[in-house]
Design an enzyme around this catalytic site. Structure first.
Site, PDB file in Angstrom:
ATOM      1  N   ARG A  16      11.244  -1.207 -14.096  1.00  0.00           N
ATOM      2  CA  ARG A  16      12.003  -2.187 -15.175  1.00  0.00           C
ATOM      3  C   ARG A  16      11.251  -1.928 -16.658  1.00  0.00           C
ATOM      4  NH1 ARG A  16      14.721  -2.477 -10.680  1.00  0.00           N
ATOM      5  NH2 ARG A  16      16.588  -3.742 -10.823  1.00  0.00           N
ATOM      6  N   LYS A  66      -1.657   7.056 -10.829  1.00  0.00           N
ATOM      7  CA  LYS A  66      -2.627   6.215 -11.655  1.00  0.00           C
ATOM      8  C   LYS A  66      -4.062   6.654 -11.392  1.00  0.00           C
ATOM      9  CE  LYS A  66      -0.151   1.819 -11.907  1.00  0.00           C
ATOM     10  NZ  LYS A  66      -0.364   0.489 -11.566  1.00  0.00           N
ATOM     11  N   ASN A  87      -3.425   3.198 -16.229  1.00  0.00           N
ATOM     12  CA  ASN A  87      -1.803   2.909 -16.405  1.00  0.00           C
ATOM     13  C   ASN A  87      -1.388   2.890 -17.759  1.00  0.00           C
ATOM     14  OD1 ASN A  87      -2.819   0.350 -17.167  1.00  0.00           O
ATOM     15  ND2 ASN A  87      -0.974  -0.532 -16.604  1.00  0.00           N
ATOM     16  N   ASP A 102      -3.616  -3.424 -15.294  1.00  0.00           N
ATOM     17  CA  ASP A 102      -3.306  -4.157 -14.356  1.00  0.00           C
ATOM     18  C   ASP A 102      -3.923  -5.538 -14.203  1.00  0.00           C
ATOM     19  OD1 ASP A 102      -1.344  -2.438 -13.597  1.00  0.00           O
ATOM     20  OD2 ASP A 102      -2.606  -1.170 -12.365  1.00  0.00           O
ATOM     21  N   GLY A 128      -4.840  -6.197   1.257  1.00  0.00           N
ATOM     22  CA  GLY A 128      -4.735  -4.879   0.896  1.00  0.00           C
ATOM     23  C   GLY A 128      -5.503  -4.305   0.218  1.00  0.00           C
ATOM     24  N   GLY A 131      -3.623   0.970  -4.141  1.00  0.00           N
ATOM     25  CA  GLY A 131      -3.883   1.168  -5.555  1.00  0.00           C
ATOM     26  C   GLY A 131      -3.746  -0.067  -6.484  1.00  0.00           C
ATOM     27  N   ASN A 152      -7.466  -5.560   4.980  1.00  0.00           N
ATOM     28  CA  ASN A 152      -6.545  -4.619   4.953  1.00  0.00           C
ATOM     29  C   ASN A 152      -6.371  -4.409   6.407  1.00  0.00           C
ATOM     30  OD1 ASN A 152      -4.927  -2.810   3.466  1.00  0.00           O
ATOM     31  ND2 ASN A 152      -6.231  -1.257   4.159  1.00  0.00           N
ATOM     32  N   ARG A 153      -5.048  -4.007   6.755  1.00  0.00           N
ATOM     33  CA  ARG A 153      -4.803  -3.595   7.922  1.00  0.00           C
ATOM     34  C   ARG A 153      -5.621  -2.202   8.482  1.00  0.00           C
ATOM     35  NH1 ARG A 153       0.958  -0.183   8.418  1.00  0.00           N
ATOM     36  NH2 ARG A 153      -0.083   0.798   6.849  1.00  0.00           N
ATOM     37  N   TYR A 223       7.071  -8.774  -6.025  1.00  0.00           N
ATOM     38  CA  TYR A 223       7.871  -9.629  -6.708  1.00  0.00           C
ATOM     39  C   TYR A 223       9.454  -9.421  -6.249  1.00  0.00           C
ATOM     40  CZ  TYR A 223       7.786  -5.643  -9.709  1.00  0.00           C
ATOM     41  OH  TYR A 223       8.013  -4.230 -10.210  1.00  0.00           O
ATOM     42  N   GLY A 244       4.855 -12.807  -8.364  1.00  0.00           N
ATOM     43  CA  GLY A 244       4.392 -11.529  -8.944  1.00  0.00           C
ATOM     44  C   GLY A 244       4.990 -10.834 -10.161  1.00  0.00           C
TER      45      GLY A 244
HETATM   46  P1  NAP Z   1      -0.474   1.192  -2.042  1.00  0.00           P
HETATM   47  O1  NAP Z   1      -1.528   1.930  -2.761  1.00  0.00           O
HETATM   48  O2  NAP Z   1       0.755   1.945  -1.251  1.00  0.00           O
HETATM   49  O3  NAP Z   1      -0.927   0.135  -0.934  1.00  0.00           O
HETATM   50  C1  NAP Z   1      -0.307  -0.362   0.089  1.00  0.00           C
HETATM   51  C2  NAP Z   1      -1.176  -1.581   0.861  1.00  0.00           C
HETATM   52  O4  NAP Z   1      -0.151  -2.224   1.672  1.00  0.00           O
HETATM   53  C3  NAP Z   1      -2.364  -0.823   1.696  1.00  0.00           C
HETATM   54  O5  NAP Z   1      -3.216  -1.734   1.851  1.00  0.00           O
HETATM   55  C4  NAP Z   1      -1.333  -0.769   3.107  1.00  0.00           C
HETATM   56  O6  NAP Z   1      -2.661  -0.892   4.218  1.00  0.00           O
HETATM   57  C5  NAP Z   1      -0.776  -2.209   2.944  1.00  0.00           C
HETATM   58  N1  NAP Z   1       0.255  -2.063   3.940  1.00  0.00           N
HETATM   59  C6  NAP Z   1       1.319  -1.212   3.949  1.00  0.00           C
HETATM   60  N2  NAP Z   1       2.146  -1.479   5.153  1.00  0.00           N
HETATM   61  C7  NAP Z   1       1.515  -2.648   5.760  1.00  0.00           C
HETATM   62  C8  NAP Z   1       1.641  -3.227   7.168  1.00  0.00           C
HETATM   63  N3  NAP Z   1       2.939  -3.010   7.841  1.00  0.00           N
HETATM   64  N4  NAP Z   1       1.171  -4.100   7.222  1.00  0.00           N
HETATM   65  C9  NAP Z   1      -0.332  -4.439   6.731  1.00  0.00           C
HETATM   66  N5  NAP Z   1      -0.491  -3.876   5.550  1.00  0.00           N
HETATM   67  C10 NAP Z   1       0.356  -2.993   5.130  1.00  0.00           C
HETATM   68  O7  NAP Z   1       0.688   0.344  -2.700  1.00  0.00           O
HETATM   69  P2  NAP Z   1       0.018  -0.413  -4.265  1.00  0.00           P
HETATM   70  O8  NAP Z   1       0.519   0.444  -5.241  1.00  0.00           O
HETATM   71  O9  NAP Z   1      -1.199  -0.978  -4.048  1.00  0.00           O
HETATM   72  O10 NAP Z   1       1.305  -1.571  -4.198  1.00  0.00           O
HETATM   73  C11 NAP Z   1       1.281  -2.566  -3.446  1.00  0.00           C
HETATM   74  C12 NAP Z   1       2.460  -3.931  -3.703  1.00  0.00           C
HETATM   75  O11 NAP Z   1       1.945  -4.395  -5.074  1.00  0.00           O
HETATM   76  C13 NAP Z   1       4.143  -3.099  -3.900  1.00  0.00           C
HETATM   77  O12 NAP Z   1       4.560  -3.780  -3.487  1.00  0.00           O
HETATM   78  C14 NAP Z   1       4.009  -3.090  -5.481  1.00  0.00           C
HETATM   79  O13 NAP Z   1       5.207  -3.152  -5.918  1.00  0.00           O
HETATM   80  C15 NAP Z   1       2.896  -4.209  -5.874  1.00  0.00           C
HETATM   81  N6  NAP Z   1       2.601  -4.177  -7.130  1.00  0.00           N
HETATM   82  C16 NAP Z   1       2.918  -5.295  -8.361  1.00  0.00           C
HETATM   83  C17 NAP Z   1       2.670  -5.159  -9.410  1.00  0.00           C
HETATM   84  C18 NAP Z   1       2.996  -6.291 -10.286  1.00  0.00           C
HETATM   85  O14 NAP Z   1       2.883  -6.016 -11.770  1.00  0.00           O
HETATM   86  N7  NAP Z   1       3.338  -7.428  -9.833  1.00  0.00           N
HETATM   87  C19 NAP Z   1       1.680  -4.176 -10.015  1.00  0.00           C
HETATM   88  C20 NAP Z   1       1.359  -3.101  -8.758  1.00  0.00           C
HETATM   89  C21 NAP Z   1       1.697  -3.140  -7.794  1.00  0.00           C
HETATM   90  P3  NAP Z   1      -3.022   0.385   4.953  1.00  0.00           P
HETATM   91  O15 NAP Z   1      -4.171   0.732   4.036  1.00  0.00           O
HETATM   92  O16 NAP Z   1      -3.561  -0.039   5.996  1.00  0.00           O
HETATM   93  O17 NAP Z   1      -1.768   1.599   4.810  1.00  0.00           O
END
Ligand code: NAP
Length: 281
Positions: A16, A66, A87, A102, A128, A131, A152-153, A223, A244
């Site tokens: 977006r 990133k 970023n 971020d 979590g 990233g 974390n999981r 979000y 978020g």
């Molecule tokens: P990522 O690097 O892929 O990390 C994913 C995380 O989610 C890991 O800790 C993973 O645990 C956990 N996870 C995934 N599936 C799971 C499950 N079934 N049960 C429990 N934990 C689970 O993703 P990311 O880049 O950090 O982004 C995470 C979220 O933040 C996304 O939804 C993204 O859209 C959002 N975000 C929002 C903003 C904002 O501006 N609001 C900015 C950045 C990101 P494992 O390590 O065990 O796999």
């Protein structure tokens, strides 16, 4: 001449950011352009090298680049170094400067939605260890939260992240499994979900909020949807909550200022525009 910027990711169709930046171009009468660039991981080095020619003033970098893009920058700011992720890229006289907003997006959103949220910083839980957790932990540490418990999981990843971030962060960091939540919740004044759970109807199998203090604040950086099951449960318990979307909007502010020399505002009008575009309202 039109100043051009981009968001590079893979995939990047869902971003977006063009909507946000184009709103600001119009609102502040700035001759700017912002476009999506789908860059696969194997094309990142060439893409960044190509920026040195100066066709763009800079750009945002999103998933999955990133962390990898750090290695292609000529200089990075203190936050990006501590967080281990960039970023924002800024092109200046053929040099690529990397920074990270971020953490700023998180804090500005919290300041906006829950003024005074950091008046008595104590123990915080970050759910979590991907990233997004990096910038969140950095931001909370800046505001004095300690210890910050990363749950974390995959518990090993939480421990590894705590260890990796510790050198650049003035807070005690600890890694745990998600199943430790109940035991740690009693002491936590703040819970931030940075995992993907909550997206598109997914929910935590077992993250009981009952033992959090009545004064706790629960935030989600997911979000889509705006009101995640975690936030709905916290609302039902009478806890303060923050969604978020504001983080996404606020993290764009330093990027815009870096490239176009003007600090834009996150307004209710901008938030409504993005909510409508996402079908969130
Ligand atoms: P990522 O690097 O892929 O990390 C994913 C995380 O989610 C890991 O800790 C993973 O645990 C956990 N996870 C995934 N599936 C799971 C499950 N079934 N049960 C429990 N934990 C689970 O993703 P990311 O880049 O950090 O982004 C995470 C979220 O933040 C996304 O939804 C993204 O859209 C959002 N975000 C929002 C903003 C904002 O501006 N609001 C900015 C950045 C990101 P494992 O390590 O065990 O796999």
């Amino acid at each position: 001449m039109t100043s051009k910027a981009f968001v590079a990711g893979h995939p990047v169709d869902h971003s977006r950011s063009p909507l946000i930046f184009r709103h600001w171009f119009e609102r502040y009468s700035i001759d700017g352009d912002y476009q999506r660039a789908d860059v696969p991981p194997e094309g990142l080095a060439d893409f960044v090298a190509g920026l040195r020619a100066g066709a763009f003033v800079g750009g945002n970098v999103t998933v999955p680049h990133k962390q990898a893009v750090l290695g292609f920058c000529d200089a990075i700011d203190k936050a990006a170094a501590a967080i281990g992720a960039v970023n924002i890229l800024a092109v200046e006289a053929g040099r690529i400067n990397g920074s990270n907003s971020d953490w700023y997006g998180l804090l500005a959103n919290f300041d906006d939605r829950a003024p005074g949220w950091d008046e008595k910083p104590g123990s915080a839980i970050v759910v979590g260890a991907g990233g997004a957790a990096r910038g969140v932990v950095y931001g909370l540490a800046l505001r004095g939260f300690s210890p910050i418990r990363i749950l974390n999981r995959t518990a090993e990843k939480a421990a590894a992240l705590a260890k990796a971030l510790a050198p650049g962060i003035g807070a005690e960091l600890q890694g745990f499994a998600l199943t430790d939540f109940t035991a740690l919740a009693r002491e936590a004044g703040l819970v931030v979900n940075t995992s993907t759970i909550g997206m598109h109807g997914s929910r935590f199998a077992d993250l009981p909020l009952a033992s959090l203090p009545d004064t706790a604040l629960v935030a989600d950086i997911v979000y889509t949807p705006l009101r995640t099951p975690l936030l709905a449960e916290a609302d039902a318990r009478g806890l303060r909550t923050i969604d978020g979307l504001g983080m996404l909007l606020h993290q764009a502010v330093p990027a815009f200022e870096t490239w176009f020399g003007f600090r834009p505002e996150v307004t209710p009008e901008l938030r409504a525009l993005v909510e409508r575009d996402m079908g969130l309202t």
